[in-house]
Scaffold this motif. Structure first.
Motif, PDB file in Angstrom:
ATOM      1  N   ALA A 165       2.787  -1.932  18.219  1.00  0.00           N
ATOM      2  CA  ALA A 165       2.538  -2.707  17.009  1.00  0.00           C
ATOM      3  C   ALA A 165       2.311  -1.774  15.822  1.00  0.00           C
ATOM      4  CB  ALA A 165       1.330  -3.612  17.196  1.00  0.00           C
ATOM      5  N   LEU A 166       2.816  -2.204  14.688  1.00  0.00           N
ATOM      6  CA  LEU A 166       2.655  -1.502  13.414  1.00  0.00           C
ATOM      7  C   LEU A 166       1.665  -2.303  12.587  1.00  0.00           C
ATOM      8  CD1 LEU A 166       3.831   0.766  11.541  1.00  0.00           C
ATOM      9  CD2 LEU A 166       5.445  -0.967  10.735  1.00  0.00           C
ATOM     10  N   ILE A 167       0.539  -1.676  12.217  1.00  0.00           N
ATOM     11  CA  ILE A 167      -0.534  -2.403  11.542  1.00  0.00           C
ATOM     12  C   ILE A 167      -0.879  -1.709  10.231  1.00  0.00           C
ATOM     13  CG2 ILE A 167      -2.888  -3.274  11.783  1.00  0.00           C
ATOM     14  CD1 ILE A 167      -2.301  -3.091  14.889  1.00  0.00           C
ATOM     15  N   PRO A 168      -0.570  -2.374   9.120  1.00  0.00           N
ATOM     16  CA  PRO A 168      -0.907  -1.805   7.805  1.00  0.00           C
ATOM     17  C   PRO A 168      -2.430  -1.795   7.592  1.00  0.00           C
ATOM     18  CG  PRO A 168       0.712  -3.562   7.594  1.00  0.00           C
ATOM     19  CD  PRO A 168       0.179  -3.602   8.993  1.00  0.00           C
ATOM     20  N   PRO A 169      -2.879  -0.942   6.673  1.00  0.00           N
ATOM     21  CA  PRO A 169      -4.313  -0.951   6.353  1.00  0.00           C
ATOM     22  C   PRO A 169      -4.709  -2.293   5.753  1.00  0.00           C
ATOM     23  CG  PRO A 169      -3.119   0.521   4.890  1.00  0.00           C
ATOM     24  CD  PRO A 169      -2.138   0.004   5.880  1.00  0.00           C
ATOM     25  N   VAL A 170      -5.912  -2.703   6.047  1.00  0.00           N
ATOM     26  CA  VAL A 170      -6.425  -3.970   5.489  1.00  0.00           C
ATOM     27  C   VAL A 170      -7.739  -3.682   4.772  1.00  0.00           C
ATOM     28  CG1 VAL A 170      -5.322  -5.430   7.216  1.00  0.00           C
ATOM     29  CG2 VAL A 170      -7.604  -4.536   7.656  1.00  0.00           C
ATOM     30  N   SER A 171      -8.056  -4.540   3.830  1.00  0.00           N
ATOM     31  CA  SER A 171      -9.337  -4.392   3.137  1.00  0.00           C
ATOM     32  C   SER A 171     -10.144  -5.652   3.370  1.00  0.00           C
ATOM     33  CB  SER A 171      -9.135  -4.136   1.642  1.00  0.00           C
ATOM     34  OG  SER A 171      -8.474  -5.236   1.060  1.00  0.00           O
ATOM     35  N   ALA A 194       5.400  -6.037  13.782  1.00  0.00           N
ATOM     36  CA  ALA A 194       4.837  -5.631  12.496  1.00  0.00           C
ATOM     37  C   ALA A 194       3.932  -6.749  11.984  1.00  0.00           C
ATOM     38  CB  ALA A 194       5.953  -5.358  11.494  1.00  0.00           C
ATOM     39  N   PHE A 195       2.781  -6.365  11.450  1.00  0.00           N
ATOM     40  CA  PHE A 195       1.776  -7.336  11.041  1.00  0.00           C
ATOM     41  C   PHE A 195       1.495  -7.282   9.541  1.00  0.00           C
ATOM     42  CE2 PHE A 195       1.173  -6.864  15.551  1.00  0.00           C
ATOM     43  CZ  PHE A 195       0.938  -8.161  15.966  1.00  0.00           C
ATOM     44  N   ALA A 196       0.762  -8.290   9.077  1.00  0.00           N
ATOM     45  CA  ALA A 196       0.289  -8.430   7.689  1.00  0.00           C
ATOM     46  C   ALA A 196       1.471  -8.433   6.721  1.00  0.00           C
ATOM     47  CB  ALA A 196      -0.740  -7.359   7.365  1.00  0.00           C
ATOM     48  N   TYR A 197       1.269  -7.891   5.520  1.00  0.00           N
ATOM     49  CA  TYR A 197       2.309  -7.947   4.494  1.00  0.00           C
ATOM     50  C   TYR A 197       3.575  -7.217   4.918  1.00  0.00           C
ATOM     51  CZ  TYR A 197       1.112  -3.152   3.218  1.00  0.00           C
ATOM     52  OH  TYR A 197       0.903  -1.810   3.247  1.00  0.00           O
ATOM     53  N   LEU A 198       3.436  -6.152   5.709  1.00  0.00           N
ATOM     54  CA  LEU A 198       4.610  -5.416   6.162  1.00  0.00           C
ATOM     55  C   LEU A 198       5.385  -6.232   7.192  1.00  0.00           C
ATOM     56  CD1 LEU A 198       5.925  -2.814   5.385  1.00  0.00           C
ATOM     57  CD2 LEU A 198       4.628  -1.657   7.153  1.00  0.00           C
ATOM     58  N   GLU A 210       4.651   2.596   2.447  1.00  0.00           N
ATOM     59  CA  GLU A 210       3.811   1.625   3.146  1.00  0.00           C
ATOM     60  C   GLU A 210       3.704   1.941   4.628  1.00  0.00           C
ATOM     61  OE1 GLU A 210       6.311   0.842   1.017  1.00  0.00           O
ATOM     62  OE2 GLU A 210       5.814  -0.951  -0.135  1.00  0.00           O
ATOM     63  N   ILE A 211       4.829   2.306   5.240  1.00  0.00           N
ATOM     64  CA  ILE A 211       4.843   2.618   6.671  1.00  0.00           C
ATOM     65  C   ILE A 211       3.985   3.848   6.963  1.00  0.00           C
ATOM     66  CG2 ILE A 211       6.332   3.362   8.575  1.00  0.00           C
ATOM     67  CD1 ILE A 211       8.549   1.580   7.212  1.00  0.00           C
ATOM     68  N   SER A 212       4.009   4.822   6.079  1.00  0.00           N
ATOM     69  CA  SER A 212       3.215   6.048   6.279  1.00  0.00           C
ATOM     70  C   SER A 212       1.725   5.776   6.378  1.00  0.00           C
ATOM     71  CB  SER A 212       3.479   7.035   5.146  1.00  0.00           C
ATOM     72  OG  SER A 212       4.805   7.485   5.188  1.00  0.00           O
ATOM     73  N   GLU A 213       1.256   4.701   5.762  1.00  0.00           N
ATOM     74  CA  GLU A 213      -0.161   4.356   5.757  1.00  0.00           C
ATOM     75  C   GLU A 213      -0.597   3.526   6.974  1.00  0.00           C
ATOM     76  OE1 GLU A 213      -2.344   5.445   3.412  1.00  0.00           O
ATOM     77  OE2 GLU A 213      -0.659   6.615   2.652  1.00  0.00           O
ATOM     78  N   CYS A 214       0.362   3.145   7.813  1.00  0.00           N
ATOM     79  CA  CYS A 214       0.066   2.230   8.923  1.00  0.00           C
ATOM     80  C   CYS A 214      -0.572   2.918  10.122  1.00  0.00           C
ATOM     81  CB  CYS A 214       1.354   1.563   9.387  1.00  0.00           C
ATOM     82  SG  CYS A 214       2.001   0.358   8.234  1.00  0.00           S
ATOM     83  N   SER A 215      -1.286   2.107  10.874  1.00  0.00           N
ATOM     84  CA  SER A 215      -1.763   2.503  12.195  1.00  0.00           C
ATOM     85  C   SER A 215      -0.745   2.006  13.214  1.00  0.00           C
ATOM     86  CB  SER A 215      -3.122   1.863  12.496  1.00  0.00           C
ATOM     87  OG  SER A 215      -4.099   2.347  11.618  1.00  0.00           O
ATOM     88  N   VAL A 216      -0.766   2.619  14.378  1.00  0.00           N
ATOM     89  CA  VAL A 216       0.111   2.204  15.466  1.00  0.00           C
ATOM     90  C   VAL A 216      -0.771   1.874  16.665  1.00  0.00           C
ATOM     91  CG1 VAL A 216       1.935   2.935  17.066  1.00  0.00           C
ATOM     92  CG2 VAL A 216       2.040   3.600  14.655  1.00  0.00           C
TER      93      VAL A 216
END
Length: 81
Positions: A73-79, A7-11, A46-52
């Motif tokens: 890998a679980l990758i949350p959206p980034v801005s 899992a990456f970023a804030y998640l 938060e998980i629902s918004e992630c890419s895999v």
């Protein structure tokens, strides 16, 4: 089948950067996300918004056989800015 998911970023910080979940022998983005949401319902939104990503490639609707998977890998959206 118990599988380690990075899992990456804030998640990643919330989930200690990896989780172990039970997955079927064939997986899709939906099955990966659902397995993680079942284990961590407090982060369901938060998980629902992630890419895999599987084997370092983002996945969509295709399915994969677990024996062909080296990494998930679980990758949350980034801005960006």
């Amino acid at each position: 089948m118990q599988t380690k998911i990075k899992a990456f970023a804030y998640l990643g910080e919330k989930l200690n950067h990896e989780v172990i979940v039970d997955l079927p022998l064939k997986v899709t983005k939906v099955t990966v996300l659902e397995a993680i949401k079942q284990q961590f319902p407090q982060y369901k939104a938060e998980i629902s918004e992630c890419s895999v990503a599987i084997n370092q490639s983002f996945i969509g609707k295709e399915s994969y056989v677990m024996s062909d998977i080296a990494e998930i890998a679980l990758i949350p959206p980034v801005s960006g800015g």
